[in-house]
Design an enzyme around this catalytic site. Structure first.
Site, PDB file in Angstrom:
ATOM      1  N   SER A 175       1.035  -0.715   1.064  1.00 41.66           N
ATOM      2  CA  SER A 175       1.643   0.514   0.534  1.00 41.66           C
ATOM      3  C   SER A 175       1.695   1.530   1.656  1.00 41.66           C
ATOM      4  O   SER A 175       0.859   1.500   2.577  1.00 41.66           O
ATOM      5  CB  SER A 175       0.780   1.067  -0.607  1.00 41.66           C
ATOM      6  OG  SER A 175       1.156   2.405  -0.895  1.00 41.66           O
ATOM      7  N   TYR A 210      -7.694   2.890  -3.368  1.00 36.09           N
ATOM      8  CA  TYR A 210      -6.420   2.174  -3.210  1.00 36.09           C
ATOM      9  C   TYR A 210      -5.944   2.245  -1.745  1.00 36.09           C
ATOM     10  O   TYR A 210      -5.517   1.236  -1.162  1.00 36.09           O
ATOM     11  CB  TYR A 210      -5.401   2.808  -4.155  1.00 36.09           C
ATOM     12  CG  TYR A 210      -4.048   2.157  -4.213  1.00 36.09           C
ATOM     13  CD1 TYR A 210      -3.834   0.995  -4.953  1.00 36.09           C
ATOM     14  CD2 TYR A 210      -2.962   2.728  -3.553  1.00 36.09           C
ATOM     15  CE1 TYR A 210      -2.581   0.413  -5.022  1.00 36.09           C
ATOM     16  CE2 TYR A 210      -1.704   2.155  -3.618  1.00 36.09           C
ATOM     17  CZ  TYR A 210      -1.508   0.999  -4.354  1.00 36.09           C
ATOM     18  OH  TYR A 210      -0.259   0.424  -4.409  1.00 36.09           O
ATOM     19  N   LYS A 269      -5.434  -0.847   0.799  1.00 38.85           N
ATOM     20  CA  LYS A 269      -4.111  -1.139   1.370  1.00 38.85           C
ATOM     21  C   LYS A 269      -4.137  -1.049   2.905  1.00 38.85           C
ATOM     22  O   LYS A 269      -3.430  -1.799   3.582  1.00 38.85           O
ATOM     23  CB  LYS A 269      -3.060  -0.181   0.784  1.00 38.85           C
ATOM     24  CG  LYS A 269      -2.786  -0.416  -0.704  1.00 38.85           C
ATOM     25  CD  LYS A 269      -2.286  -1.824  -0.975  1.00 38.85           C
ATOM     26  CE  LYS A 269      -1.815  -2.022  -2.404  1.00 38.85           C
ATOM     27  NZ  LYS A 269      -1.364  -3.401  -2.667  1.00 38.85           N
TER      28      LYS A 269
END
Ligand code: NAP
Length: 250
Positions: free
Chosen positions: A146, A159, A163
């Site tokens: 991401s 997150y 990532k």
């Protein structure tokens, strides 16, 4: 002359392919001629619908349940693919979750579950699939990271860390596998329309996107198809391809 089905005869495993970006990737690779293994965690009906969509378009697919954060389930999943289809050419590590919150208040369980699935899950699937690919001296591994893995995001420490870790893993695996003809690349989407982003307030997001709109799952799938295809991406490894409407220009 253009090749109509660049992945004909190949087998592609897409994790988290029952919904959203994974479902679009599965359909795209099916259209490119691959037999697609549609992995899912709990959405059996949605996964069956993706299989139906691929078959209705003339492709070949089957669904396979496995939790990618569970070592034993991942090893069984890859074993099942090799037993049924006899080969594994393309692995797309797409499955992912969010458990957003400010660090100050983030529960350890929310940190851990995101790391376990979004980072360790990529490691587990890569390790299992790479054994067959390295033996065959060919393969494509494509990791969905991401843009927040590149620049961070308030409220998404777990997150973003996972990532960013996927990007490090991509480059390390690319270096390890290159000598045996297996490439490893990542795709970094920006904001894409899916269940994951359905609840977000779009106004501030759209202001940060030069192209002025959210992306569509098909637009991420197109980048994955490119990275899976021969000879288009045969000379690319260890790269991160951004599909973000111009959000992050470096
Ligand atoms: P989504 O719509 O929420 O779909 C998530 C998929 O992952 C579902 O198919 C789900 O299966 C599967 N999954 C969840 N837990 C799993 C597990 N333990 N084992 C196997 N599969 C599991 O998400 P999305 O927006 O399509 O995101 C797909 C990927 O793109 C993720 O890695 C995400 O981080 C990344 N991404 C998304 C965006 C975005 O804007 N949407 C942006 C950048 C990156 P079930 O249906 O069975 O639960």
């Amino acid at each position: 002359m253009a090749v109509a089905a660049p992945l004909a005869g190949q087998v592609a495993l897409v994790t988290g392919a029952s919904r959203g970006i994974g479902a679009a990737i599965a359909c795209e690779l099916g259209q490119a001629g691959a037999t697609v293994v549609v992995n899912y965690a709990s959405s059996a009906e949605a996964a069956a619908a993706v299989v139906n969509r691929i078959e209705a378009a003339g492709g070949s697919a089957w669904a396979l349940q496995a939790d990618v954060a569970d070592e034993a389930q991942v090893d069984s999943m890859v074993k099942a693919v090799l037993e049924r289809d006899g080969r594994l050419d393309v692995l797309v590590n797409n499955a992912g979750i969010t458990r957003d919150g400010l660090v100050m208040r983030m529960k350890t369980a929310d940190w851990q579950s995101v790391i376990d699935l979004n980072l360790t899950g990529v490691f587990l699937c890569t390790r299992a699939a790479s054994r067959a690919m390295l033996r065959a001296r060919q393969g494509r591994i494509i990791n969905i990271t991401s843009v927040v893995g590149l620049f961070g995001n308030a409220g998404q420490a777990n997150y973003s860390a996972a990532k960013a870790g996927v990007i490090g893993l991509t480059r390390s695996n690319a270096a390890e596998f290159a000598g045996r003809g297996v490439t490893v690349n990542a795709v970094a989407p920006g904001f894409i329309e899916s269940d994951m982003t359905a609840e977000l307030d779009q106004e501030p997001i759209l202001k940060a996107i030069p192209l002025g709109r959210m992306g569509r799952p098909e637009e991420v799938a197109g980048a994955v198809r490119f990275l899976a295809a021969d000879p288009a991406a045969a000379y690319m490894t260890g790269q991160v391809l951004q599909v973000d409407g111009g959000m992050v220009m470096r």
